[in-house]
Scaffold this motif. Structure first.
Motif, PDB file in Angstrom:
ATOM      1  N   PHE A   7       9.713 -12.348 -57.187  1.00  8.28           N
ATOM      2  CA  PHE A   7       8.904 -13.541 -57.417  1.00  8.28           C
ATOM      3  C   PHE A   7       9.660 -14.545 -58.277  1.00  8.28           C
ATOM      4  O   PHE A   7      10.663 -14.213 -58.897  1.00  8.28           O
ATOM      5  N   LYS A   8       9.165 -15.782 -58.274  1.00  6.57           N
ATOM      6  CA  LYS A   8       9.737 -16.841 -59.100  1.00  6.57           C
ATOM      7  C   LYS A   8       8.883 -16.948 -60.360  1.00  6.57           C
ATOM      8  O   LYS A   8       7.658 -17.054 -60.282  1.00  6.57           O
ATOM      9  N   ASN A   9       9.539 -16.922 -61.542  1.00  5.80           N
ATOM     10  CA  ASN A   9       8.770 -17.003 -62.782  1.00  5.80           C
ATOM     11  C   ASN A   9       8.423 -18.467 -63.109  1.00  5.80           C
ATOM     12  O   ASN A   9       8.770 -19.382 -62.362  1.00  5.80           O
ATOM     13  N   LYS A  10       7.732 -18.686 -64.224  1.00  9.14           N
ATOM     14  CA  LYS A  10       7.267 -20.025 -64.600  1.00  9.14           C
ATOM     15  C   LYS A  10       8.400 -21.019 -64.789  1.00  9.14           C
ATOM     16  O   LYS A  10       8.209 -22.213 -64.628  1.00  9.14           O
ATOM     17  N   LYS A  11       9.578 -20.520 -65.151  1.00  5.90           N
ATOM     18  CA  LYS A  11      10.730 -21.406 -65.379  1.00  5.90           C
ATOM     19  C   LYS A  11      11.580 -21.602 -64.124  1.00  5.90           C
ATOM     20  O   LYS A  11      12.592 -22.277 -64.164  1.00  5.90           O
ATOM     21  N   GLY A  12      11.183 -21.000 -63.010  1.00  4.09           N
ATOM     22  CA  GLY A  12      11.883 -21.194 -61.751  1.00  4.09           C
ATOM     23  C   GLY A  12      12.962 -20.169 -61.442  1.00  4.09           C
ATOM     24  O   GLY A  12      13.665 -20.299 -60.446  1.00  4.09           O
ATOM     25  N   TYR A  13      13.104 -19.144 -62.288  1.00  5.78           N
ATOM     26  CA  TYR A  13      14.092 -18.094 -62.046  1.00  5.78           C
ATOM     27  C   TYR A  13      13.480 -16.974 -61.210  1.00  5.78           C
ATOM     28  O   TYR A  13      12.305 -16.643 -61.373  1.00  5.78           O
ATOM     29  N   LEU A  14      14.285 -16.393 -60.323  1.00  5.92           N
ATOM     30  CA  LEU A  14      13.816 -15.254 -59.545  1.00  5.92           C
ATOM     31  C   LEU A  14      13.839 -13.999 -60.412  1.00  5.92           C
ATOM     32  O   LEU A  14      14.778 -13.770 -61.172  1.00  5.92           O
ATOM     33  N   GLU A  15      12.796 -13.202 -60.295  1.00  6.44           N
ATOM     34  CA  GLU A  15      12.696 -11.923 -60.993  1.00  6.44           C
ATOM     35  C   GLU A  15      12.230 -10.873 -60.004  1.00  6.44           C
ATOM     36  O   GLU A  15      11.631 -11.198 -58.979  1.00  6.44           O
ATOM     37  N   PHE A  16      12.506  -9.630 -60.339  1.00  5.61           N
ATOM     38  CA  PHE A  16      11.904  -8.557 -59.557  1.00  5.61           C
ATOM     39  C   PHE A  16      11.193  -7.608 -60.501  1.00  5.61           C
ATOM     40  O   PHE A  16      11.609  -7.397 -61.634  1.00  5.61           O
ATOM     41  N   ALA A  17      10.063  -7.121 -60.018  1.00  7.36           N
ATOM     42  CA  ALA A  17       9.294  -6.140 -60.771  1.00  7.36           C
ATOM     43  C   ALA A  17       9.845  -4.763 -60.417  1.00  7.36           C
ATOM     44  O   ALA A  17      10.045  -4.450 -59.242  1.00  7.36           O
ATOM     45  N   TYR A  18      10.105  -3.972 -61.424  1.00  9.86           N
ATOM     46  CA  TYR A  18      10.744  -2.666 -61.252  1.00  9.86           C
ATOM     47  C   TYR A  18       9.911  -1.608 -61.964  1.00  9.86           C
ATOM     48  O   TYR A  18       9.524  -1.788 -63.113  1.00  9.86           O
ATOM     49  N   ARG A  19       9.596  -0.549 -61.248  1.00  7.21           N
ATOM     50  CA  ARG A  19       8.858   0.558 -61.872  1.00  7.21           C
ATOM     51  C   ARG A  19       9.862   1.662 -62.200  1.00  7.21           C
ATOM     52  O   ARG A  19      10.536   2.189 -61.325  1.00  7.21           O
ATOM     53  N   MET A  20       9.958   1.975 -63.488  1.00 10.29           N
ATOM     54  CA  MET A  20      10.886   3.007 -63.946  1.00 10.29           C
ATOM     55  C   MET A  20      10.329   4.392 -63.647  1.00 10.29           C
ATOM     56  O   MET A  20       9.136   4.537 -63.353  1.00 10.29           O
ATOM     57  N   ARG A  21      11.187   5.376 -63.725  1.00 11.24           N
ATOM     58  CA  ARG A  21      10.752   6.758 -63.464  1.00 11.24           C
ATOM     59  C   ARG A  21       9.608   7.185 -64.376  1.00 11.24           C
ATOM     60  O   ARG A  21       8.770   7.983 -64.000  1.00 11.24           O
ATOM     61  N   SER A  22       9.578   6.603 -65.583  1.00 13.47           N
ATOM     62  CA  SER A  22       8.521   6.935 -66.537  1.00 13.47           C
ATOM     63  C   SER A  22       7.172   6.352 -66.131  1.00 13.47           C
ATOM     64  O   SER A  22       6.144   6.684 -66.710  1.00 13.47           O
ATOM     65  N   GLY A  23       7.196   5.444 -65.143  1.00 17.50           N
ATOM     66  CA  GLY A  23       5.964   4.797 -64.700  1.00 17.50           C
ATOM     67  C   GLY A  23       5.785   3.409 -65.281  1.00 17.50           C
ATOM     68  O   GLY A  23       4.940   2.644 -64.825  1.00 17.50           O
ATOM     69  N   HIS A  24       6.563   3.063 -66.297  1.00 23.70           N
ATOM     70  CA  HIS A  24       6.471   1.734 -66.892  1.00 23.70           C
ATOM     71  C   HIS A  24       7.035   0.688 -65.942  1.00 23.70           C
ATOM     72  O   HIS A  24       8.007   0.940 -65.243  1.00 23.70           O
ATOM     73  N   LYS A  25       6.431  -0.482 -65.952  1.00 23.18           N
ATOM     74  CA  LYS A  25       6.876  -1.588 -65.105  1.00 23.18           C
ATOM     75  C   LYS A  25       7.642  -2.584 -65.961  1.00 23.18           C
ATOM     76  O   LYS A  25       7.260  -2.873 -67.100  1.00 23.18           O
ATOM     77  N   LYS A  26       8.739  -3.107 -65.428  1.00 26.64           N
ATOM     78  CA  LYS A  26       9.552  -4.083 -66.142  1.00 26.64           C
ATOM     79  C   LYS A  26       9.949  -5.189 -65.178  1.00 26.64           C
ATOM     80  O   LYS A  26      10.283  -4.922 -64.032  1.00 26.64           O
ATOM     81  N   ASN A  27       9.885  -6.437 -65.636  1.00 26.69           N
ATOM     82  CA  ASN A  27      10.365  -7.566 -64.842  1.00 26.69           C
ATOM     83  C   ASN A  27      11.801  -7.853 -65.252  1.00 26.69           C
ATOM     84  O   ASN A  27      12.108  -7.964 -66.435  1.00 26.69           O
ATOM     85  N   ILE A  28      12.683  -7.992 -64.263  1.00 30.64           N
ATOM     86  CA  ILE A  28      14.103  -8.209 -64.513  1.00 30.64           C
ATOM     87  C   ILE A  28      14.529  -9.476 -63.791  1.00 30.64           C
ATOM     88  O   ILE A  28      14.281  -9.631 -62.586  1.00 30.64           O
ATOM     89  N   LYS A  29      15.176 -10.391 -64.524  1.00 32.17           N
ATOM     90  CA  LYS A  29      15.679 -11.624 -63.909  1.00 32.17           C
ATOM     91  C   LYS A  29      16.869 -11.273 -63.035  1.00 32.17           C
ATOM     92  O   LYS A  29      17.773 -10.566 -63.450  1.00 32.17           O
ATOM     93  N   VAL A  30      16.870 -11.809 -61.811  1.00 28.73           N
ATOM     94  CA  VAL A  30      17.912 -11.482 -60.841  1.00 28.73           C
ATOM     95  C   VAL A  30      19.285 -11.912 -61.351  1.00 28.73           C
ATOM     96  O   VAL A  30      20.257 -11.173 -61.230  1.00 28.73           O
ATOM     97  N   HIS A  31      19.383 -13.101 -61.985  1.00 23.41           N
ATOM     98  CA  HIS A  31      20.696 -13.545 -62.452  1.00 23.41           C
ATOM     99  C   HIS A  31      21.223 -12.667 -63.591  1.00 23.41           C
ATOM    100  O   HIS A  31      22.427 -12.466 -63.716  1.00 23.41           O
ATOM    101  N   MET A  32      20.329 -12.099 -64.382  1.00 19.64           N
ATOM    102  CA  MET A  32      20.751 -11.177 -65.448  1.00 19.64           C
ATOM    103  C   MET A  32      21.281  -9.868 -64.831  1.00 19.64           C
ATOM    104  O   MET A  32      22.287  -9.327 -65.274  1.00 19.64           O
TER     105      MET A  32
END
Length: 86
Positions: A7-32
């Protein structure tokens, strides 16, 4: 882990939502993520990553560069100034 969505965040950067093995969800910027893949741990130390063509959605690995915060701030001011002129 499992990538859930892109998805595109509020600032216009693409991010992906990632679910870790622990079950926690984290959003990661694609350019990072791309910077980490290209530059390794150095990308974690540097505080700014630029899109060379200034297009926030162009996350091609050849369009990503490391920079200082000062350089990134200067580039953002230039981009804002050009948008006002257009």
């Amino acid at each position: 882990g499992l990538i859930l969505s892109l998805f595109k965040n509020k600032k216009g950067y693409l991010e992906f939502a990632y679910r870790m093995r622990s079950g926690h969800k984290k959003n990661i910027k694609v350019h990072m993520y791309q910077a980490y893949m290209k530059f390794g741990d150095m990308s974690l130390i540097v505080k700014a990553i630029n899109h060379i063509d200034k297009n926030k959605t162009n996350n091609h690995i050849d369009n990503i560069q490391l920079s200082t915060l000062e350089e990134a701030y200067r580039r953002s001011l230039e981009t804002k100034r050009k948008k006002r002129e257009d």
